[in-house]
Design an enzyme around this catalytic site. Structure first.
Site, short mmCIF file in Angstrom:
data_model
loop_
_atom_site.label_atom_id
_atom_site.label_comp_id
_atom_site.label_asym_id
_atom_site.label_seq_id
_atom_site.Cartn_x
_atom_site.Cartn_y
_atom_site.Cartn_z
N CYS A 1 -3.14 -10.76 -5.76
CA CYS A 1 -2.86 -11.08 -7.17
C CYS A 1 -3.76 -12.18 -7.70
O CYS A 1 -3.91 -12.32 -8.90
CB CYS A 1 -1.43 -11.59 -7.34
SG CYS A 1 -0.22 -10.44 -6.77
N CYS B 1 0.62 -20.79 -8.95
CA CYS B 1 0.04 -20.80 -10.31
C CYS B 1 0.60 -21.92 -11.19
O CYS B 1 -0.05 -22.31 -12.16
CB CYS B 1 0.30 -19.48 -11.01
SG CYS B 1 0.02 -18.06 -9.96
N LYS C 1 -8.88 -16.41 -13.78
CA LYS C 1 -8.57 -15.20 -14.56
C LYS C 1 -9.67 -14.92 -15.58
O LYS C 1 -9.90 -13.77 -15.94
CB LYS C 1 -7.21 -15.34 -15.25
CG LYS C 1 -6.03 -15.30 -14.28
CD LYS C 1 -5.73 -13.89 -13.80
CE LYS C 1 -4.71 -13.90 -12.67
NZ LYS C 1 -4.62 -12.60 -11.98
N GLU D 1 2.50 -2.58 -4.42
CA GLU D 1 2.20 -3.34 -3.21
C GLU D 1 3.23 -3.05 -2.12
O GLU D 1 2.88 -2.89 -0.94
CB GLU D 1 2.15 -4.84 -3.54
CG GLU D 1 1.29 -5.63 -2.57
CD GLU D 1 0.88 -6.97 -3.16
OE1 GLU D 1 -0.17 -7.02 -3.84
OE2 GLU D 1 1.59 -7.96 -2.96
N GLU E 1 -15.99 -3.95 -12.17
CA GLU E 1 -15.22 -2.76 -11.80
C GLU E 1 -13.87 -2.69 -12.51
O GLU E 1 -13.21 -1.67 -12.49
CB GLU E 1 -15.04 -2.69 -10.28
CG GLU E 1 -14.06 -3.68 -9.67
CD GLU E 1 -14.63 -5.08 -9.46
OE1 GLU E 1 -15.72 -5.38 -9.99
OE2 GLU E 1 -13.97 -5.89 -8.77
N SER F 1 -4.36 -6.06 0.22
CA SER F 1 -3.83 -4.94 -0.57
C SER F 1 -4.90 -4.52 -1.57
O SER F 1 -5.68 -5.34 -2.05
CB SER F 1 -2.58 -5.42 -1.30
OG SER F 1 -2.31 -4.58 -2.38
N GLU G 1 -12.15 -13.23 -13.52
CA GLU G 1 -11.69 -11.91 -13.11
C GLU G 1 -11.84 -10.89 -14.24
O GLU G 1 -12.27 -9.74 -14.01
CB GLU G 1 -10.21 -11.98 -12.69
CG GLU G 1 -9.66 -10.67 -12.13
CD GLU G 1 -8.16 -10.70 -11.87
OE1 GLU G 1 -7.43 -11.39 -12.62
OE2 GLU G 1 -7.71 -10.03 -10.93
N GLU H 1 2.50 0.31 -0.75
CA GLU H 1 1.32 0.25 0.12
C GLU H 1 1.68 -0.38 1.48
O GLU H 1 1.28 0.11 2.54
CB GLU H 1 0.22 -0.57 -0.56
CG GLU H 1 -1.10 -0.56 0.18
CD GLU H 1 -2.15 -1.49 -0.46
OE1 GLU H 1 -1.85 -2.12 -1.50
OE2 GLU H 1 -3.25 -1.58 0.10
#
Lengths: 165, 578
Positions: B303, B507, B362, B283, B370, B323, B365, B286
């Site tokens: 994230c 979190c 999560k 990150e 993908e 990002s 996710e 980037e």
């Protein structure tokens, strides 16, 4: 499914929103008025209309749906081109409205609250139209038929078979 | 200030206080159910729907709900008169009369606020019998289950979803006995804008909203001798797990967590922290690339899967802003199934990656299509902190007497920069530590960026990096994120980098953490625990992690290399706005 002129209706609703919202402020207080108008345009409240209203009034779509589901007047189910409403109010009831309702159900092949598959007719009950002297009363797209007897139902519906209202 | 009397005791309260607030000043406990005040997270549910907090006010005919009745001068309140007690019991009995009495097999057993309330009022009999709601449970979401038969209509989830998160997936629908909390057009939750943040689950007093239970699948996996099981633990888990075993909030239990996982039978116990350090490499690289080459700014962190889904729905015109880095959970999974599998000589098809996460999103996710590597899921199974508690109990492990274990190498090593990924502001702070040193070539002496810490919904700072003034902002809670994103959309935003976490505070307050039951002090202590973990580490900058260095040297090559891009970066999809 038959083609519905929904695109046209969406334009009408958008025009209504344009003309009405800015004057009354884009907020929740315009919601019920707008839903009323949308249901007048579409005959019911389709998703597209609800999404448009939600976006333009800046009210969450879940909230808009909450309001729709709260009021029995609002419906998200498509209605027929001819909305048949049979009065089951006290005066009509004692003068045989129940029989009229049953006759309508059997002739249209749908139950109260339903819409025919070809979306031509929908059948609903209501409580008193303020014309008790004419009991029992039935409305078709707002036009009143009074002092009905079971034998009148067939001829009444025949007027709405050729696609004209 | 207003002076009033509660149970004959005089008390002073601010003018805008409620009877409930004033009673708390006197240490008088008025039972509540729907009420929830998470003041530091700016969440106040004042629906006054449950009527459990009814009190007697002299001169009023009817009882008044303490949670929403403002104090008045000279008011005389009785909180536990025989009349109040009778009414309160009646109210709770009525609620229970339409609630399934299946506590023994309920996922919320021993954690349910309605259960505690019934116990507190010693309810042994329900006088009322009547109709019971019969809604079909909505199991469409990969993260959470809605069982509206257990709903008490407190409206906390609605307040959280609409006012705090502005996700707008839930609303009260229908009326009278048929009232329920549902989605627009009654579609399954999976078809809505729900981002699986799980904040509704975190505040639900009953099991009307709960997480998808992956415990049976985990036991099955651990019993499968064919599988090589690898587990990773997110930073926020260690800050909260101990609470469930009676340890004081704020005590990090990293070592015991590792020992427990080893006892459960995992072949390797690793740390998502390793992948957090790796995330910073990619990150920060980037970010610097965008700064040097005139790329899209600000850069947004990616994230948090709840946040990612939120911007895919709500800001699908800005998909080039975030990002492209995968989240640490998935960077870990992909490195485990490539680099680690190769190093250990294990067929990746036989490897199962399990995540322990503070998060419900999560779970969602891990199922994103993908996020696969060579046709295999990057992460096979996600369990929450709460589920891990139950697994540890299942296994008969005495958690508090466990010795401190050490994570395995190489994917268990991390710097302090990774620990703070679990708190709002931490990802950006970690990125700044590394970006500073990479951009200036100098050592950053003071690594603490205090302005980015704490529970404020939106935080901002301006940091001098060499000649450049880098303007950064941090938002936690999706309502706050929405505000920042709107300024990006309108072009007013002058920030270079923005960090977003879906859950208020980060979190540590994730939807999968042990229930805080409205006690926000617990969250503050969890935040402190992670800051201490960071301060206790010798290495506090992600790029100093020696195992990260060798990962690049042996396998990935340069930061943002082609291989790094293929494995560690991803893309986003446009989703419907409503």
């Amino acid at each position: 499914m038959p083609q519905s002129p929904q695109g046209e209706d969406c334009k009408k609703l958008a025009a209504f929103l344009d003309s009405s919202i800015d004057s009354s402020g884009r907020n929740e207080s315009a919601l019920i008025k707008t839903l009323y108008e949308a249901q007048r345009i579409f005959g019911y409240l389709p998703k597209e209309a609800v999404f448009l209203i939600s976006e333009r009034l800046n009210v969450a779509v879940s909230k808009v749906y909450g309001v729709i589901s709260f009021y029995s007047f609002f419906t998200t189910k498509p209605k027929g081109r001819y909305q048949v409403k049979v009065c089951l109010g006290t005066a009509c009831f004692v003068r045989g409205a129940e029989k009229i309702a049953r006759e309508l159900e059997s002739r249209l092949g749908i139950k109260l609250g339903e819409t025919s598959l070809d979306r031509k007719f929908s059948l609903e009950s209501l409580r008193c139209v303020g014309a008790c002297g004419l009991a029992p009363v039935t409305l078709v797209n707002g036009k009143g038929y009074g002092r009905l007897e079971v034998k009148d139902i067939g001829p009444m519906l025949e007027q709405y078979t050729d696609g004209k209202s | 200030m207003v002076t009033l009397a509660i149970n004959g005791k005089s008390v002073e309260a601010p003018e805008n206080a409620t009877i409930l607030d004033a009673a708390r000043e006197l240490d008088i406990h008025i039972p509540t159910l729907c009420h929830l005040d998470l003041h530091s997270l700016k969440m106040l549910n004042k629906a006054a729907t449950c009527r459990v907090c009814m009190v007697e006010v002299a001169g009023r005919r009817a009882l008044a709900p303490a949670c929403s009745t403002p104090v008045a001068p000279g008011m005389e309140v009785k909180t536990h008169s025989p009349r109040v007690i009778r009414a309160r019991r009646g109210v709770v009995e009525l609620i229970l009369s339409n609630h399934p009495k299946s506590c023994l097999t309920c996922p919320k057993n021993t954690q349910c606020e309605l259960q505690s309330l019934a116990a507190e009022l010693s309810i042994t009999d329900i006088t009322y019998t009547g109709k019971m709601s019969s809604h079909k449970a909505d199991k469409s979401s990969p993260a959470l289950v809605r069982d509206m038969n257990k709903c008490v209509l407190c409206r906390r989830c609605e307040t959280m979803c609409n006012e705090v998160q502005t996700v707008n997936a839930l609303s009260a629908v229908n009326r009278g006995f048929r009232t329920t909390v549902g989605t627009a057009f009654a579609v399954p939750l999976a078809e809505t804008t729900c981002v699986s943040c799980g904040q509704c689950v975190a505040v639900c007093p009953t099991a009307a909203l709960s997480e998808v239970n992956n415990i049976p699948s985990l036991w099955k996996l651990l019993g499968d001798t064919e599988k090589f099981t690898v587990v990773q633990t997110a930073p926020a888990v260690r800050a909260a797990l101990g609470e469930a075993f009676g340890l004081p909030p704020g005590r990090a239990v990293t070592g015991k967590l590792v020992s427990a996982l080893r006892l459960l039978g995992f072949d390797r116990v690793f740390d998502t922290n390793f992948a957090a350090d790796l995330t910073i490499m990619e990150e920060a690289a980037e970010f610097l690339d965008r700064v040097k080459n005139g790329g899209r700014l600000p850069i947004l962190t990616s994230c948090c899967p709840g946040w990612v889904k939120f911007f895919e729905h709500q800001f699908s015109d800005l998909l080039d802003v975030p990002s492209t880095c995968k989240s640490p959970q998935h960077m870990f999974g992909v490195i485990a199934k490539t680099y680690l599998a190769e190093k250990l000589g294990i067929n990746p098809k036989k490897m199962a990656v399990v995540s322990v996460m503070p998060c419900l999103a999560k779970k969602y996710e891990a199922g994103r299509p993908e996020l696969t590597v060579n046709g295999l899921p990057e992460v096979d199974l996600v369990v929450t902190t709460r589920e891990l508690v139950r697994i540890i109990r299942d296994a008969g492990i005495n958690f508090n007497s466990l010795p401190d274990g050490e994570y395995d190498a190489p994917l268990g090593a991390s710097t302090g920069a990774a620990d703070i990924f679990g708190i709002s502001g931490g990802v950006l702070e970690a990125a700044l530590r590394t970006s500073y040193e990479w951009l200036t070539g100098a050592t950053l002496e003071k690594v603490d960026f205090e302005a980015l810490r704490g529970f404020a919904g939106i935080k901002e700072a301006s940091v001098a990096i060499g000649e450049m003034r880098v303007k950064v902002a941090v938002a936690s809670g999706l309502g706050n994120a929405r505000k920042l994103l709107e300024s990006v959309r309108s072009g007013e935003s002058a920030y270079h980098a923005i960090e977003i976490m879906a859950c208020p505070g980060g979190c540590i307050d994730g939807g999968g953490q042990p229930y805080h039951h409205g006690d926000v002090k617990v969250l503050e202590k969890r935040m402190q625990a992670l800051l201490s973990e960071d301060q206790g580490k010798k290495l506090r900058k992600a790029h100093e992690n020696p195992f990260i260095k060798s990962l690049y040297a042996d396998f990935l090559g340069e930061h943002n290399s082609r291989l790094a891009h293929k494995l560690l970066h991803t893309g986003y999809v446009k989703r419907q706005k409503m």
